[in-house]
Design a protein around this motif. Structure first.
Motif, PDB file in Angstrom:
ATOM      1  N   ASP A  31      13.346  -7.503  38.618  1.00  0.00           N
ATOM      2  CA  ASP A  31      12.109  -7.842  39.321  1.00  0.00           C
ATOM      3  C   ASP A  31      12.404  -8.585  40.616  1.00  0.00           C
ATOM      4  N   ALA A  32      13.488  -9.380  40.603  1.00  0.00           N
ATOM      5  CA  ALA A  32      13.911 -10.114  41.796  1.00  0.00           C
ATOM      6  C   ALA A  32      15.428 -10.187  41.785  1.00  0.00           C
ATOM      7  N   ALA A  33      16.019 -10.136  42.965  1.00  0.00           N
ATOM      8  CA  ALA A  33      17.480 -10.212  43.074  1.00  0.00           C
ATOM      9  C   ALA A  33      17.839 -11.179  44.197  1.00  0.00           C
ATOM     10  N   TYR A  34      18.960 -11.860  43.994  1.00  0.00           N
ATOM     11  CA  TYR A  34      19.377 -12.903  44.930  1.00  0.00           C
ATOM     12  C   TYR A  34      20.855 -12.756  45.248  1.00  0.00           C
ATOM     13  N   ALA A  35      21.194 -13.097  46.484  1.00  0.00           N
ATOM     14  CA  ALA A  35      22.597 -13.140  46.890  1.00  0.00           C
ATOM     15  C   ALA A  35      23.214 -14.425  46.354  1.00  0.00           C
ATOM     16  N   PRO A  36      24.488 -14.410  46.014  1.00  0.00           N
ATOM     17  CA  PRO A  36      25.133 -15.610  45.484  1.00  0.00           C
ATOM     18  C   PRO A  36      25.101 -16.793  46.443  1.00  0.00           C
ATOM     19  N   GLY A  37      25.012 -16.532  47.733  1.00  0.00           N
ATOM     20  CA  GLY A  37      24.967 -17.603  48.718  1.00  0.00           C
ATOM     21  C   GLY A  37      23.587 -18.219  48.893  1.00  0.00           C
ATOM     22  N   ASP A  38      22.590 -17.658  48.262  1.00  0.00           N
ATOM     23  CA  ASP A  38      21.212 -18.123  48.415  1.00  0.00           C
ATOM     24  C   ASP A  38      20.938 -19.292  47.461  1.00  0.00           C
ATOM     25  N   VAL A  39      21.590 -20.416  47.712  1.00  0.00           N
ATOM     26  CA  VAL A  39      21.472 -21.565  46.807  1.00  0.00           C
ATOM     27  C   VAL A  39      20.093 -22.215  46.868  1.00  0.00           C
ATOM     28  N   GLY A  40      19.235 -21.786  47.765  1.00  0.00           N
ATOM     29  CA  GLY A  40      17.869 -22.288  47.823  1.00  0.00           C
ATOM     30  C   GLY A  40      16.877 -21.417  47.068  1.00  0.00           C
ATOM     31  N   ALA A  41      17.369 -20.384  46.367  1.00  0.00           N
ATOM     32  CA  ALA A  41      16.480 -19.493  45.616  1.00  0.00           C
ATOM     33  C   ALA A  41      15.813 -20.242  44.466  1.00  0.00           C
ATOM     34  N   CYS A  42      14.703 -19.716  43.997  1.00  0.00           N
ATOM     35  CA  CYS A  42      13.929 -20.375  42.941  1.00  0.00           C
ATOM     36  C   CYS A  42      14.738 -20.630  41.681  1.00  0.00           C
ATOM     37  N   VAL A  43      15.665 -19.744  41.324  1.00  0.00           N
ATOM     38  CA  VAL A  43      16.435 -19.906  40.083  1.00  0.00           C
ATOM     39  C   VAL A  43      17.436 -21.063  40.162  1.00  0.00           C
ATOM     40  N   ALA A  44      17.583 -21.661  41.344  1.00  0.00           N
ATOM     41  CA  ALA A  44      18.490 -22.809  41.512  1.00  0.00           C
ATOM     42  C   ALA A  44      17.821 -24.122  41.141  1.00  0.00           C
ATOM     43  N   SER A  45      16.549 -24.072  40.757  1.00  0.00           N
ATOM     44  CA  SER A  45      15.811 -25.294  40.456  1.00  0.00           C
ATOM     45  C   SER A  45      15.374 -25.342  38.995  1.00  0.00           C
ATOM     46  N   GLY A  46      15.432 -26.525  38.428  1.00  0.00           N
ATOM     47  CA  GLY A  46      14.956 -26.727  37.065  1.00  0.00           C
ATOM     48  C   GLY A  46      13.463 -26.509  36.943  1.00  0.00           C
ATOM     49  N   SER A  47      12.734 -26.567  38.045  1.00  0.00           N
ATOM     50  CA  SER A  47      11.286 -26.330  38.000  1.00  0.00           C
ATOM     51  C   SER A  47      10.959 -24.854  37.789  1.00  0.00           C
ATOM     52  N   PHE A  48      11.954 -23.978  37.945  1.00  0.00           N
ATOM     53  CA  PHE A  48      11.769 -22.553  37.672  1.00  0.00           C
ATOM     54  C   PHE A  48      11.965 -22.357  36.171  1.00  0.00           C
ATOM     55  N   ALA A  49      10.889 -22.183  35.455  1.00  0.00           N
ATOM     56  CA  ALA A  49      10.953 -22.099  33.993  1.00  0.00           C
ATOM     57  C   ALA A  49      11.398 -20.707  33.548  1.00  0.00           C
ATOM     58  N   SER A  50      12.615 -20.632  33.048  1.00  0.00           N
ATOM     59  CA  SER A  50      13.112 -19.372  32.513  1.00  0.00           C
ATOM     60  C   SER A  50      13.293 -19.501  31.007  1.00  0.00           C
ATOM     61  N   THR A  51      13.255 -18.369  30.340  1.00  0.00           N
ATOM     62  CA  THR A  51      13.489 -18.338  28.897  1.00  0.00           C
ATOM     63  C   THR A  51      14.966 -18.577  28.625  1.00  0.00           C
ATOM     64  N   ALA A  52      15.829 -17.934  29.417  1.00  0.00           N
ATOM     65  CA  ALA A  52      17.277 -18.033  29.218  1.00  0.00           C
ATOM     66  C   ALA A  52      17.982 -17.460  30.440  1.00  0.00           C
ATOM     67  N   MET A  53      19.290 -17.702  30.478  1.00  0.00           N
ATOM     68  CA  MET A  53      20.161 -17.076  31.471  1.00  0.00           C
ATOM     69  C   MET A  53      21.333 -16.465  30.730  1.00  0.00           C
ATOM     70  N   VAL A  54      21.677 -15.242  31.129  1.00  0.00           N
ATOM     71  CA  VAL A  54      22.817 -14.541  30.549  1.00  0.00           C
ATOM     72  C   VAL A  54      23.731 -14.115  31.687  1.00  0.00           C
ATOM     73  N   VAL A  55      25.015 -14.381  31.559  1.00  0.00           N
ATOM     74  CA  VAL A  55      25.989 -13.876  32.521  1.00  0.00           C
ATOM     75  C   VAL A  55      26.758 -12.778  31.800  1.00  0.00           C
ATOM     76  N   ALA A  56      26.549 -11.532  32.271  1.00  0.00           N
ATOM     77  CA  ALA A  56      27.067 -10.362  31.570  1.00  0.00           C
ATOM     78  C   ALA A  56      27.547  -9.315  32.555  1.00  0.00           C
ATOM     79  N   PRO A  57      28.814  -9.129  32.705  1.00  0.00           N
ATOM     80  CA  PRO A  57      29.897  -9.878  32.074  1.00  0.00           C
ATOM     81  C   PRO A  57      30.166 -11.184  32.824  1.00  0.00           C
ATOM     82  N   CYS A  58      30.849 -12.077  32.152  1.00  0.00           N
ATOM     83  CA  CYS A  58      31.206 -13.364  32.744  1.00  0.00           C
ATOM     84  C   CYS A  58      32.713 -13.413  32.949  1.00  0.00           C
ATOM     85  N   SER A  59      33.125 -13.486  34.195  1.00  0.00           N
ATOM     86  CA  SER A  59      34.547 -13.581  34.515  1.00  0.00           C
ATOM     87  C   SER A  59      35.076 -14.964  34.139  1.00  0.00           C
TER      88      SER A  59
END
Length: 188
Positions: A60-88
């Motif tokens: 639904d939304a995609a972000y560049a790794p350098g976009d540290v100001g994106a909404c997902v960088a804040s605790g106020s962005f309520a997410s159910t979970a985060m998955v890193v798949a695959p995780c290096s």
């Protein structure tokens, strides 16, 4: 509130897991937010023949790794979970040591600090002591280490079936309503 899943895809092998998580989460009605590292793009292209744009269209939304100001960088962005798949192992180490130098590691740090579910589908074998210590550190902080090891008790007939089953298990662990992993029925 609609369920939200943040998905990170890094440069470890197994881009199919990240892709399937995005697809299945969408089927379950979850809002998906993708963070795709440059090495993740290379690996997805090599393993799946997909471009950055093709992967980003799965979310639904995609972000560049350098976009540290994106909404997902804040605790106020309520997410159910985060998955890193695959995780290096590089991403694992950064997360384990709070090294939030890019959006993926910052979002993982925020997930941990907000006491939300962080699931890392670590991809490396064999593990060395640094890998094991980093996995221990993430676990001690509340994260979940989930190497995508296939289960064979349900007799999968293809790689796609193994990927799907791992994705279902992760989505259930992440708390997404409607995930349907196959459960052990006992010996018959």
């Amino acid at each position: 509130m609609r369920q939200r899943l943040v998905v990170g895809i890094t440069g470890a092998t197994g881009a199919a897991y990240g892709l399937r998580l995005l697809q299945r989460a969408r089927e379950l009605g979850a809002e998906t937010h993708l963070i795709l590292t440059p090495a993740g793009v290379l690996n997805a292209h090599h393993e799946l023949g997909l471009s950055r744009d093709a992967l980003e269209r799965e979310a639904d939304a995609a972000y560049a790794p350098g976009d540290v100001g994106a909404c997902v960088a804040s605790g106020s962005f309520a997410s159910t979970a985060m998955v890193v798949a695959p995780c290096s192992m590089k991403s694992l180490a950064a997360i384990a040591h709070g090294f939030g130098d890019n959006l993926l590691t910052r979002a993982a740090d925020v997930t941990l600090k907000e006491r939300r579910r962080l699931i890392l589908m670590v991809r490396e074998t064999p593990f060395n002591l640094a890998h094991l210590r980093n996995m221990t550190a993430v676990t001690e902080m509340g994260g979940i280490i989930f190497p995508p090891l296939p289960a064979f008790y349900h007799h999968p007939q293809s790689i796609a079936e193994m990927v799907n089953e791992s994705a279902e298990r992760v989505l259930e662990l992440a708390g997404l309503v409607g995930a349907t992993p196959k459960s052990w029925q006992g010996l018959r």
